[in-house]
Enzyme design. Sequence first.
Site, PDB file in Angstrom:
ATOM      1  N   ARG A  50      32.034 102.733  -6.528  1.00  0.00           N
ATOM      2  CA  ARG A  50      31.261 103.853  -7.086  1.00  0.00           C
ATOM      3  C   ARG A  50      32.107 105.142  -7.050  1.00  0.00           C
ATOM      4  O   ARG A  50      33.323 105.078  -6.966  1.00  0.00           O
ATOM      5  CB  ARG A  50      29.950 103.967  -6.298  1.00  0.00           C
ATOM      6  CG  ARG A  50      29.104 102.684  -6.407  1.00  0.00           C
ATOM      7  CD  ARG A  50      27.809 102.782  -5.635  1.00  0.00           C
ATOM      8  NE  ARG A  50      26.953 103.828  -6.196  1.00  0.00           N
ATOM      9  CZ  ARG A  50      25.869 104.285  -5.572  1.00  0.00           C
ATOM     10  NH1 ARG A  50      25.494 103.757  -4.401  1.00  0.00           N
ATOM     11  NH2 ARG A  50      25.146 105.232  -6.127  1.00  0.00           N
ATOM     12  N   PRO A  98      18.665 109.029   4.415  1.00  0.00           N
ATOM     13  CA  PRO A  98      17.931 109.706   3.362  1.00  0.00           C
ATOM     14  C   PRO A  98      17.790 108.904   2.064  1.00  0.00           C
ATOM     15  O   PRO A  98      18.721 108.243   1.622  1.00  0.00           O
ATOM     16  CB  PRO A  98      18.736 110.988   3.114  1.00  0.00           C
ATOM     17  CG  PRO A  98      20.073 110.729   3.713  1.00  0.00           C
ATOM     18  CD  PRO A  98      19.853 109.781   4.845  1.00  0.00           C
ATOM     19  N   ASN A  99      16.589 108.998   1.515  1.00  0.00           N
ATOM     20  CA  ASN A  99      16.215 108.409   0.221  1.00  0.00           C
ATOM     21  C   ASN A  99      16.038 106.896   0.258  1.00  0.00           C
ATOM     22  O   ASN A  99      15.627 106.295  -0.735  1.00  0.00           O
ATOM     23  CB  ASN A  99      17.229 108.797  -0.883  1.00  0.00           C
ATOM     24  CG  ASN A  99      17.314 110.300  -1.034  1.00  0.00           C
ATOM     25  OD1 ASN A  99      16.289 110.950  -1.224  1.00  0.00           O
ATOM     26  ND2 ASN A  99      18.493 110.874  -0.903  1.00  0.00           N
ATOM     27  N   ASN A 150      22.356 102.307   8.209  1.00  0.00           N
ATOM     28  CA  ASN A 150      22.674 102.715   6.842  1.00  0.00           C
ATOM     29  C   ASN A 150      22.344 104.200   6.766  1.00  0.00           C
ATOM     30  O   ASN A 150      21.194 104.584   6.533  1.00  0.00           O
ATOM     31  CB  ASN A 150      21.862 101.925   5.803  1.00  0.00           C
ATOM     32  CG  ASN A 150      22.297 102.273   4.385  1.00  0.00           C
ATOM     33  OD1 ASN A 150      23.032 103.238   4.165  1.00  0.00           O
ATOM     34  ND2 ASN A 150      21.839 101.496   3.410  1.00  0.00           N
ATOM     35  N   GLU A 160      27.714  99.338  10.507  1.00  0.00           N
ATOM     36  CA  GLU A 160      27.446 100.177   9.326  1.00  0.00           C
ATOM     37  C   GLU A 160      27.139  99.259   8.151  1.00  0.00           C
ATOM     38  O   GLU A 160      27.902  98.320   7.897  1.00  0.00           O
ATOM     39  CB  GLU A 160      28.681 101.032   9.020  1.00  0.00           C
ATOM     40  CG  GLU A 160      28.562 101.835   7.723  1.00  0.00           C
ATOM     41  CD  GLU A 160      29.847 102.609   7.386  1.00  0.00           C
ATOM     42  OE1 GLU A 160      30.798 102.636   8.207  1.00  0.00           O
ATOM     43  OE2 GLU A 160      29.889 103.177   6.277  1.00  0.00           O
ATOM     44  N   ALA A 176      23.540 108.824   2.276  1.00  0.00           N
ATOM     45  CA  ALA A 176      24.459 109.899   1.881  1.00  0.00           C
ATOM     46  C   ALA A 176      25.129 110.564   3.084  1.00  0.00           C
ATOM     47  O   ALA A 176      26.266 111.064   2.969  1.00  0.00           O
ATOM     48  CB  ALA A 176      23.704 110.941   1.054  1.00  0.00           C
ATOM     49  N   TYR A 229      20.153  99.674  -6.515  1.00  0.00           N
ATOM     50  CA  TYR A 229      19.575  99.281  -5.223  1.00  0.00           C
ATOM     51  C   TYR A 229      18.518  98.174  -5.306  1.00  0.00           C
ATOM     52  O   TYR A 229      18.009  97.740  -4.281  1.00  0.00           O
ATOM     53  CB  TYR A 229      18.969 100.519  -4.533  1.00  0.00           C
ATOM     54  CG  TYR A 229      19.987 101.606  -4.266  1.00  0.00           C
ATOM     55  CD1 TYR A 229      21.049 101.396  -3.382  1.00  0.00           C
ATOM     56  CD2 TYR A 229      19.924 102.833  -4.923  1.00  0.00           C
ATOM     57  CE1 TYR A 229      21.998 102.379  -3.154  1.00  0.00           C
ATOM     58  CE2 TYR A 229      20.873 103.824  -4.694  1.00  0.00           C
ATOM     59  CZ  TYR A 229      21.905 103.593  -3.821  1.00  0.00           C
ATOM     60  OH  TYR A 229      22.847 104.557  -3.596  1.00  0.00           O
ATOM     61  N   HIS A 260      25.799  99.029   3.911  1.00  0.00           N
ATOM     62  CA  HIS A 260      25.427  99.662   2.640  1.00  0.00           C
ATOM     63  C   HIS A 260      24.952  98.580   1.685  1.00  0.00           C
ATOM     64  O   HIS A 260      25.508  97.472   1.666  1.00  0.00           O
ATOM     65  CB  HIS A 260      26.609 100.418   2.031  1.00  0.00           C
ATOM     66  CG  HIS A 260      27.059 101.545   2.901  1.00  0.00           C
ATOM     67  ND1 HIS A 260      26.346 102.705   3.039  1.00  0.00           N
ATOM     68  CD2 HIS A 260      28.113 101.641   3.745  1.00  0.00           C
ATOM     69  CE1 HIS A 260      26.955 103.492   3.916  1.00  0.00           C
ATOM     70  NE2 HIS A 260      28.031 102.863   4.365  1.00  0.00           N
ATOM     71  N   ARG A 288      13.916 103.713  -6.607  1.00  0.00           N
ATOM     72  CA  ARG A 288      15.067 104.608  -6.772  1.00  0.00           C
ATOM     73  C   ARG A 288      16.258 103.853  -7.374  1.00  0.00           C
ATOM     74  O   ARG A 288      16.689 102.832  -6.812  1.00  0.00           O
ATOM     75  CB  ARG A 288      15.432 105.118  -5.372  1.00  0.00           C
ATOM     76  CG  ARG A 288      16.764 105.786  -5.278  1.00  0.00           C
ATOM     77  CD  ARG A 288      17.231 105.874  -3.837  1.00  0.00           C
ATOM     78  NE  ARG A 288      18.458 106.616  -3.783  1.00  0.00           N
ATOM     79  CZ  ARG A 288      19.369 106.480  -2.835  1.00  0.00           C
ATOM     80  NH1 ARG A 288      19.180 105.639  -1.833  1.00  0.00           N
ATOM     81  NH2 ARG A 288      20.472 107.189  -2.863  1.00  0.00           N
ATOM     82  N   ASP A 329      29.487 111.324  15.800  1.00  0.00           N
ATOM     83  CA  ASP A 329      29.571 111.650  17.235  1.00  0.00           C
ATOM     84  C   ASP A 329      28.476 110.932  18.026  1.00  0.00           C
ATOM     85  O   ASP A 329      28.707 110.491  19.155  1.00  0.00           O
ATOM     86  CB  ASP A 329      29.460 113.164  17.447  1.00  0.00           C
ATOM     87  CG  ASP A 329      30.768 113.891  17.147  1.00  0.00           C
ATOM     88  OD1 ASP A 329      31.805 113.212  16.967  1.00  0.00           O
ATOM     89  OD2 ASP A 329      30.746 115.138  17.094  1.00  0.00           O
TER      90      ASP A 329
HETATM   91  C1  DQA Z   1      24.072 103.681   0.310  1.00  0.00           C
HETATM   92  C2  DQA Z   1      25.327 104.215  -0.390  1.00  0.00           C
HETATM   93  C3  DQA Z   1      25.410 105.725  -0.270  1.00  0.00           C
HETATM   94  O1  DQA Z   1      26.567 106.199  -0.928  1.00  0.00           O
HETATM   95  C4  DQA Z   1      24.193 106.371  -0.903  1.00  0.00           C
HETATM   96  O2  DQA Z   1      24.214 107.766  -0.707  1.00  0.00           O
HETATM   97  C5  DQA Z   1      22.906 105.785  -0.443  1.00  0.00           C
HETATM   98  C6  DQA Z   1      22.813 104.349  -0.189  1.00  0.00           C
HETATM   99  C7  DQA Z   1      23.906 102.160   0.101  1.00  0.00           C
HETATM  100  O3  DQA Z   1      23.201 101.555   0.900  1.00  0.00           O
HETATM  101  O4  DQA Z   1      24.445 101.598  -0.848  1.00  0.00           O
HETATM  102  O5  DQA Z   1      21.890 106.479  -0.370  1.00  0.00           O
HETATM  103  O6  DQA Z   1      24.218 103.902   1.705  1.00  0.00           O
END
Ligand code: DQA
Length: 139
Positions: free
Chosen positions: A103, A9-10, A70, A94, A73, A22, A96, A17, A83
């Site tokens: 943070r 998301p986002n 990624n 994973e 949230a 980011y 980020h 954003r 799962d």
């Molecule tokens: C994120 C870190 C998460 O905490 C956050 O909610 C994001 C982006 C990152 O790539 O730094 O949306 O996954």
Amino acid sequence: MKITIINGPNLNLLGTRETDIYGSQNFESYLDSLKSLFKDVEIDYFQSNVEGEIINFIQKSKNSKGIILNAAAYTHTSVGIADAVKSIDCRVIEVHISNTYSREEFRHNSYLSPVVDGIIIGFGLNSYRLAIDSIIKDE
Ligand code: DQA
């Protein structure tokens, strides 16, 4: 070799954003640079703001060489995505963009970290490139 990138998301708003965290590049243009850097890799890309759609796509991607995930949230909330990762055999990394450990405290917990093969955090968009490198070098 097919590698799948799944963004949560986002992350469709990258570039506009919270640019102080980011950066100002959108993911589509970064993806183009990844594709020209890794010409021999077929990079499949999926982004969704919907938890169940991410779970469906993880299940669909089980035959990829690796999944770069990624979950944004949902990383900090989703037992369902964890799962889904556990239910497939392919390598999952994973990633980020930001250093989640520098943070807010709620970002320090990841439901995914215990079930993935590796974690790359805090290198900006380069986190994705490092993840591809790690999958390729695992050949
Ligand atoms: C994120 C870190 C998460 O905490 C956050 O909610 C994001 C982006 C990152 O790539 O730094 O949306 O996954």
